[in-house]
Design an enzyme around this catalytic site. Sequence first.
Site, PDB file in Angstrom:
ATOM      1  N   ASN A  47       0.821  -1.194   0.000  1.00  0.00           N
ATOM      2  CA  ASN A  47       0.000   0.000   0.000  1.00  0.00           C
ATOM      3  C   ASN A  47       0.867   1.261   0.000  1.00  0.00           C
ATOM      4  O   ASN A  47       0.904   2.003  -0.975  1.00  0.00           O
ATOM      5  CB  ASN A  47      -0.940  -0.016   1.212  1.00  0.00           C
ATOM      6  CG  ASN A  47      -2.068   0.974   1.070  1.00  0.00           C
ATOM      7  OD1 ASN A  47      -2.011   1.879   0.252  1.00  0.00           O
ATOM      8  ND2 ASN A  47      -3.115   0.801   1.861  1.00  0.00           N
ATOM      9  N   ASP A  48       1.629   1.446   1.070  1.00  0.00           N
ATOM     10  CA  ASP A  48       2.392   2.684   1.193  1.00  0.00           C
ATOM     11  C   ASP A  48       3.395   2.870   0.051  1.00  0.00           C
ATOM     12  O   ASP A  48       3.629   3.988  -0.390  1.00  0.00           O
ATOM     13  CB  ASP A  48       3.150   2.704   2.525  1.00  0.00           C
ATOM     14  CG  ASP A  48       2.181   2.692   3.701  1.00  0.00           C
ATOM     15  OD1 ASP A  48       1.079   3.236   3.538  1.00  0.00           O
ATOM     16  OD2 ASP A  48       2.533   2.149   4.753  1.00  0.00           O
TER      17      ASP A  48
END
Lengths: 110, 469
Positions: free
Chosen positions: B395-396
């Site tokens: 995600n990040d």
Amino acid sequence: MDAMAITSIFVLSVFVGFEVVSKVSSTLHTPLMSGANAIHGVILVGAIIVADHSENNLELGLSLAAIVLATINMVGGFVVTDRMLEMFKPKKDASAAAKKEDEAAKGGQK
Amino acid sequence: MSSTWYSLIGLASGVAFILALKGLSHPKTARRGNLIGAAGATVATLSVFLYVTPGKDGAEAHSLPIHNLGWILGAIALGLIVGVPAARKVEMTQMPQLVALFNGVGGGAAALVAIVEYLNLGDTATTAEVIFTVFTVVVGCVSFSGSIITFMKLQELMTTRPVVFPGGRFVIAGTLVAVLGVSVWVVVALGTTPLLVLALLSLLFGILFVLPVGGADVPIVISLLNAFTGLTVAASGYVLSSTLLIIAGTLVGASGTILTRLMAEAMGRSLFGTLFGAFTAKPQAATGAAEERPVRSGSPDDVAILLNYARRVVIVPGFGLAVAQAQHTVRELADLMISKGIDVAYGIHPVAGRMPGHMNVLLAEANVPYDQLAEMDEVNPTFGQTDVAIVIGANDVVNPAAQTTPGCPIYGMPILEVSNAGNIIFLKRSMRPGFAGIENELLYDPKTMLLFGDAKASLTKVVSALKAL
């Protein structure tokens, strides 16, 4: 030991430490950190020395606690680093398959 | 054994540690390097039993056997019983926190050694010895409590977000001043009480020091604390007149510092920003409003169809892949696509997962061919020609906020630019944000399709759907 000798050892070790890891790919950051982490577990040596010097129960108790912690750091550190690096081994399947093919080829020649 | 032999063995161990670090810096020699380091440490430990350095006043150099031998061996055995199984049984995904824990106990050991030596030397200690003792106690305690906090963050025993409380920076600054003040007190007025106060204050400082660090930056902090512990070992070496401890500790301190900087660079972060970023960052605006927005979710069949007609697919693995242990399944999917003539590559972000290099290790376990792994700089220019990017449990590292939202915790971190790909597939467990706790705009992008569920289960379904096509 005289102060100058200690200072020399310290300064030279700093430069060696900088030098040996200055070019390392990001893939190896984690195992390298873990390996360096295990190396400082040699504080175990210091813990054993103070346990030997201990003159009362308080000192002995504290130094034995230090020995336990240092052993965990050192031995655990090297084992977990080895487990991480185990994953980087040359592919087992590929080499085994290649071996089989080689053998099959040899068998064919006979 | 004479002191000369003892010193020579110490020197040999020091050389072994240098070779170990050197070996660990290259993929081919890494494993051997680690074994050389272990051998050096073992020899160093054994040599202490054969020769004991002079004790108080330099007059107590005694021959064998060393005092308290039974207790010492018992303590080592206990350490082995705890340490070895922990290191053996730990899951791949939990290795980072174990390393943090090992580092912490090492720092604790160094602090304890310094305290005992201080008690033991009593009034005979020279000022220099007291100063080094104080240094070891302070830094060792900071390393211990700080590492425990990083462990709890990684194990998710506590929140992974930066913990900031009102006036936090003043509390931290105040604690630091108190630590320095008490340090001076210990040096001037020798005594057990001030040393105890100092140890407690240092433990507190370690906790306060790590609390504001955000989850994604924790590996950098572990590396920094690792370097700290190295320096405490070097300082103990001075107090105990052990060349070996000075060499080993300094090596770790120096290489750890460089490594910390390299890691920070790989994440595009300054070290200062990592440690104190939470205090300067503006509160994030408008994160709550995003909850209700529509997302496009698909079925495994939809994903399979998309993949079947793609010419180039990039797989972006993240921590979710590690959690689900889906590395073998993802390889199966990749092999299947390759057999269909699709060009497949893995886009590896240097800090995907919970530690730098995590993904390389994980995919190596599944025997993914090395030439399919593309590093960030290599793969980013190719997303324009990529039909589908599959983001698996990451995600990040793909969050465009790192480029577009100044002030967010990951701003400035280089990311994998999957938004340039024709289609994006996210395999996620839920809509929960990533480790850094930031909303990802990409999830709401019209060309994004979400496939919810455990990564391994989802991938297995996609593989069978793709086979059926």
